[in-house]
Design an enzyme around this catalytic site. Structure first.
Site, PDB file in Angstrom:
ATOM      1  N   HIS A 178      -7.432  -5.454   9.679  1.00 15.67           N
ATOM      2  CA  HIS A 178      -7.118  -5.162   8.273  1.00 15.67           C
ATOM      3  C   HIS A 178      -5.800  -5.808   7.858  1.00 15.67           C
ATOM      4  O   HIS A 178      -4.904  -6.027   8.673  1.00 15.67           O
ATOM      5  CB  HIS A 178      -7.149  -3.652   7.971  1.00 15.67           C
ATOM      6  CG  HIS A 178      -6.002  -2.836   8.485  1.00 15.67           C
ATOM      7  ND1 HIS A 178      -6.135  -1.507   8.844  1.00 15.67           N
ATOM      8  CD2 HIS A 178      -4.689  -3.123   8.699  1.00 15.67           C
ATOM      9  CE1 HIS A 178      -4.971  -1.033   9.228  1.00 15.67           C
ATOM     10  NE2 HIS A 178      -4.066  -1.996   9.160  1.00 15.67           N
TER      11      HIS A 178
ATOM     12  N   ASP B 122       0.812  -1.221   0.000  1.00 18.49           N
ATOM     13  CA  ASP B 122       0.000   0.000   0.000  1.00 18.49           C
ATOM     14  C   ASP B 122       0.838   1.260   0.000  1.00 18.49           C
ATOM     15  O   ASP B 122       2.053   1.238   0.233  1.00 18.49           O
ATOM     16  CB  ASP B 122      -0.967   0.003   1.200  1.00 18.49           C
ATOM     17  CG  ASP B 122      -0.353  -0.619   2.452  1.00 18.49           C
ATOM     18  OD1 ASP B 122       0.879  -0.536   2.600  1.00 18.49           O
ATOM     19  OD2 ASP B 122      -1.098  -1.176   3.268  1.00 18.49           O
TER      20      ASP B 122
ATOM     21  N   GLU C  13      -9.788  -2.664   4.810  1.00 16.54           N
ATOM     22  CA  GLU C  13     -10.447  -2.458   6.096  1.00 16.54           C
ATOM     23  C   GLU C  13     -11.644  -3.404   6.258  1.00 16.54           C
ATOM     24  O   GLU C  13     -12.088  -4.020   5.281  1.00 16.54           O
ATOM     25  CB  GLU C  13     -10.913  -0.993   6.200  1.00 16.54           C
ATOM     26  CG  GLU C  13      -9.775   0.047   6.111  1.00 16.54           C
ATOM     27  CD  GLU C  13      -8.973   0.189   7.405  1.00 16.54           C
ATOM     28  OE1 GLU C  13      -8.874  -0.768   8.193  1.00 16.54           O
ATOM     29  OE2 GLU C  13      -8.425   1.289   7.630  1.00 16.54           O
TER      30      GLU C  13
ATOM     31  N   ASN D 181      -7.982  -3.712  13.897  1.00 16.87           N
ATOM     32  CA  ASN D 181      -9.343  -4.040  13.430  1.00 16.87           C
ATOM     33  C   ASN D 181      -9.333  -5.224  12.460  1.00 16.87           C
ATOM     34  O   ASN D 181     -10.347  -5.511  11.838  1.00 16.87           O
ATOM     35  CB  ASN D 181      -9.988  -2.813  12.781  1.00 16.87           C
ATOM     36  CG  ASN D 181      -9.210  -2.318  11.561  1.00 16.87           C
ATOM     37  OD1 ASN D 181      -8.238  -2.939  11.144  1.00 16.87           O
ATOM     38  ND2 ASN D 181      -9.640  -1.204  10.996  1.00 16.87           N
TER      39      ASN D 181
END
Ligand code: F6R
Length: 241
Positions: free
Chosen positions: A138, A67, A143, A136
């Site tokens: 990801h 990313d 996400e 979370n």
């Protein structure tokens, strides 16, 4: 998913670095999928040392980062290109044409995203994909709620991710709210995946992940449950057990 808790953070990072080195030694045309973030810093530090003290030909490897922040100047210190140069590329014998990132500017974004997915799969898929995990769940910047068949694309970051990444910026307002990330579809095409989680902040998500029997898009990392070749490495603090 196979699992190993290596006790200390240093040992966990060392183990992952050794696996990366062994991958390159076993196939000098290896494609490596790379992650950034705090968890990977000791991995790259160890890998630099291992590369310096072992015979290894890096001239034909290719790397693909997961990313990059959307529209952030890639020269800026917070960019993931800068991170990779600072922690790895500047210290090893690798040419810029060997390392690849998703394009992060708006011009031709969709065409560039498709080109990135094609490049990742060209000749053969990624041999070894390195993953961290968000609190979370990801992976990359995919996400919670991301479809498992998603491709490389621009994404909105969740507040949790923005908060977690604020430590690299002067203020939270400066944290980009968007990023371009490799999609889950490309990630799971990798032959082999190593997910590294260290530190107590990662324990709750690791516990949640290891209680799951089936993949669920609510926890993106759970897509790994059905992948045939995944190793999850932790230290004591992040261990789900
Ligand atoms: C970054 C990436 C992210 C991080 C994750 C954990 O390239 O892929 O998924 O791996 O956000 O980040 P740290 O290691 O900083 O906790």
């Amino acid at each position: 998913m196979e699992f190993i808790n290596l006790g200390s953070t240093t040992l966990a990072a060392q183990y992952v670095a050794i696996e990366l080195l062994r991958q390159i030694q076993s196939n000098k045309r290896s494609k490596l999928g790379l992650a950034t973030g705090g968890t990977m810093e000791p991995v790259y530090a160890q890998l630099v040392q291992l590369i310096q003290s072992n015979p290894v030909d890096l001239s034909e490897i290719q790397t693909f980062n997961l990313d990059e922040y959307y529209e952030l100047d890639t020269e800026s210190k917070q960019s993931y290109l800068y991170y990779m140069k600072h922690h790895l590329f500047n210290h090893i014998d690798i040419r810029p044409e060997q390392y690849n990132f998703p394009n992060n500017d708006s011009v031709q974004l969709e065409a560039d995203n498709e080109a990135y997915d094609r490049l990742i799969m060209q000749d053969h898929p990624i041999n070894l994909q390195l993953l961290g995990i968000g609190t979370n769940g990801h992976i990359g910047f995919n996400e919670p709620g991301t479809p498992f068949d998603s491709n490389t694309r621009m994404v909105e970051l969740t507040n949790e991710t923005i908060q977690a990444n604020a430590r690299y910026f002067d203020s939270i307002e400066e944290v980009p709210t968007k990023a371009v990330t490799m999609g889950i579809r490309s990630i799971i095409k990798s032959h082999r995946i190593i997910l590294l989680a260290t530190g107590e902040k990662k324990k709750p998500i690791m516990q949640q992940l290891f209680q799951m029997k089936y993949p669920d898009e609510v926890i993106p990392a759970s897509v790994l449950i059905h992948h045939p070749n995944v190793l999850v490495v932790t230290d004591d603090a992040a261990s789900p057990y």
